[in-house]
Design an enzyme around this catalytic site. Structure first.
Site, PDB file in Angstrom:
ATOM      1  N   ASP A   9       0.755  -1.123   0.043  1.00  0.00           N
ATOM      2  CA  ASP A   9       0.099  -0.152   0.014  1.00  0.00           C
ATOM      3  C   ASP A   9       0.892   1.223   0.063  1.00  0.00           C
ATOM      4  O   ASP A   9       0.511   2.223   0.507  1.00  0.00           O
ATOM      5  CB  ASP A   9      -0.947   0.157   1.387  1.00  0.00           C
ATOM      6  CG  ASP A   9      -1.848  -1.121   1.285  1.00  0.00           C
ATOM      7  OD1 ASP A   9      -2.394  -1.230   0.103  1.00  0.00           O
ATOM      8  OD2 ASP A   9      -2.213  -1.620   2.440  1.00  0.00           O
ATOM      9  N   GLY A  11       1.420   3.189  -2.462  1.00  0.00           N
ATOM     10  CA  GLY A  11       1.145   4.223  -3.195  1.00  0.00           C
ATOM     11  C   GLY A  11       1.551   4.018  -4.634  1.00  0.00           C
ATOM     12  O   GLY A  11       1.489   5.033  -5.594  1.00  0.00           O
ATOM     13  N   THR A  33       0.196   2.885  -7.434  1.00  0.00           N
ATOM     14  CA  THR A  33      -0.872   3.341  -8.903  1.00  0.00           C
ATOM     15  C   THR A  33      -1.138   4.733  -8.657  1.00  0.00           C
ATOM     16  O   THR A  33      -1.088   5.515  -9.686  1.00  0.00           O
ATOM     17  CB  THR A  33      -2.130   2.517  -8.615  1.00  0.00           C
ATOM     18  OG1 THR A  33      -1.932   1.239  -8.647  1.00  0.00           O
ATOM     19  CG2 THR A  33      -2.979   2.926  -9.530  1.00  0.00           C
ATOM     20  N   VAL A  34      -1.313   5.450  -7.532  1.00  0.00           N
ATOM     21  CA  VAL A  34      -1.507   7.098  -7.437  1.00  0.00           C
ATOM     22  C   VAL A  34      -0.005   7.727  -8.085  1.00  0.00           C
ATOM     23  O   VAL A  34      -0.215   8.551  -8.732  1.00  0.00           O
ATOM     24  CB  VAL A  34      -1.507   7.309  -5.953  1.00  0.00           C
ATOM     25  CG1 VAL A  34      -1.433   8.767  -5.887  1.00  0.00           C
ATOM     26  CG2 VAL A  34      -2.679   6.943  -5.558  1.00  0.00           C
ATOM     27  N   LYS A  88      -0.232  -2.532 -16.315  1.00  0.00           N
ATOM     28  CA  LYS A  88      -0.047  -3.501 -15.085  1.00  0.00           C
ATOM     29  C   LYS A  88      -0.192  -4.983 -15.288  1.00  0.00           C
ATOM     30  O   LYS A  88      -1.296  -5.497 -15.413  1.00  0.00           O
ATOM     31  CB  LYS A  88      -1.421  -3.237 -14.176  1.00  0.00           C
ATOM     32  CG  LYS A  88      -1.597  -3.873 -12.829  1.00  0.00           C
ATOM     33  CD  LYS A  88      -0.950  -2.997 -11.815  1.00  0.00           C
ATOM     34  CE  LYS A  88      -1.162  -3.863 -10.329  1.00  0.00           C
ATOM     35  NZ  LYS A  88      -0.320  -3.251  -9.446  1.00  0.00           N
ATOM     36  N   GLY A 129       4.477  -2.890 -10.983  1.00  0.00           N
ATOM     37  CA  GLY A 129       4.659  -4.027 -10.485  1.00  0.00           C
ATOM     38  C   GLY A 129       3.398  -4.494  -9.507  1.00  0.00           C
ATOM     39  O   GLY A 129       2.452  -3.605  -9.566  1.00  0.00           O
ATOM     40  N   ALA A 130       3.341  -5.289  -8.554  1.00  0.00           N
ATOM     41  CA  ALA A 130       2.626  -5.781  -7.639  1.00  0.00           C
ATOM     42  C   ALA A 130       3.021  -5.952  -6.260  1.00  0.00           C
ATOM     43  O   ALA A 130       4.173  -6.603  -6.258  1.00  0.00           O
ATOM     44  CB  ALA A 130       1.936  -7.334  -8.124  1.00  0.00           C
ATOM     45  N   LEU A 149      -3.450  13.605   0.180  1.00  0.00           N
ATOM     46  CA  LEU A 149      -4.238  14.419  -0.757  1.00  0.00           C
ATOM     47  C   LEU A 149      -5.852  13.882  -0.612  1.00  0.00           C
ATOM     48  O   LEU A 149      -6.068  12.518  -0.529  1.00  0.00           O
ATOM     49  CB  LEU A 149      -3.834  14.361  -2.210  1.00  0.00           C
ATOM     50  CG  LEU A 149      -2.739  15.093  -2.399  1.00  0.00           C
ATOM     51  CD1 LEU A 149      -2.159  14.736  -4.012  1.00  0.00           C
ATOM     52  CD2 LEU A 149      -2.485  16.435  -2.113  1.00  0.00           C
TER      53      LEU A 149
END
EC number: 6.3.3.3
Length: 224
Positions: A12, A14, A16-17, A37, A117-118, A207
């Site tokens: 977690d 971030g 992707t953000v 992805k 990545g994952a 944010l």
């Protein structure tokens, strides 16, 4: 063409953000961008098949339109580690296979490509490979997303050391404030800047609006 593999200090952090923000920054700079992805768990069944939220965010943030199956060729429904899902389904996916999908996507004309990545750097893909091998297979540099919270310095430095030990260059790192109540954030960032041998591409604050264009305001693209 600039191509980067994005990894994080944890699941977690971030990725992707930040990845979507980098795509938006590339778009603003007039670059043709694509976001991929290649493998994603935690997908939802839709009328069009399995869909992953993170993959759809990258698909929407990129300036070059790609079919979903190109963005996310391996979509897994259970929200657990990909290698466990694949084992349960009696399937085996390799880095070579994922790299083949990605190279196919790279044939689409583009100037800036993100491969997300994952999880973290050492997430297993099968019994013998981790996703770290995908960056090596593709021969691309890495962007490290540091999820800023208690303990992030250790996670960031260990990840940076692992990337370097694999013979891969870190193009830059991004500090993403995921726990704004973390004590001494400025001091943590100062330490990371001193100890990570790569440029800081930005500090993304906590944010309310995490849209790619909003995040892009806090980011710079890796130096060419």
């Amino acid at each position: 063409m600039s191509k980067y593999f994005v990894t994080g200090t944890d699941t977690d952090a971030g990725k992707t953000v930040v990845s979507a923000g980098l795509l938006a920054a590339a778009n603003k700079a007039g670059k043709r961008s694509i976001g991929l992805k290649p493998i994603a768990a935690g997908c939802q069944q839709t009328d069009e098949g399995l869909r992953n939220d993170d993959a759809q965010i990258l698909q929407a943030a990129a300036s070059v339109e790609l079919d979903y199956d190109v963005v996310n060729p391996i979509a897994l429904e259970p929200a657990i580690a990909p290698h466990i899902v694949l084992m349960q389904q009696n399937r085996r996916v390799t880095n070579s296979q994922l790299a083949g999908y990605i190279r196919g996507a790279f044939f689409t004309p583009n100037d800036f490509a993100i491969v997300e990545g994952a999880g973290g750097w050492r997430v297993p893909l099968n019994r013998t490979e981790t996703l770290a091998g995908l960056a090596k297979e593709l021969d691309v540099e890495v962007i490290l997303v540091v999820g800023v919270k208690l303990g992030c310095i250790n996670h960031a430095l260990l990840t940076a050391e692992a990337i370097a030990s694999d013979g891969i260059k870190i193009a830059g790192w991004v500090a993403n404030i995921i726990e704004p109540s973390t004590a001494n954030i400025d001091e943590n960032l100062m330490t990371l800047r001193a100890l990570i041998a790569a440029p800081c591409l930005g500090v993304v604050p906590f944010l309310e609006d995490c849209s790619p264009t909003a995040v892009a305001e806090y980011l710079t693209l890796p130096p060419a």
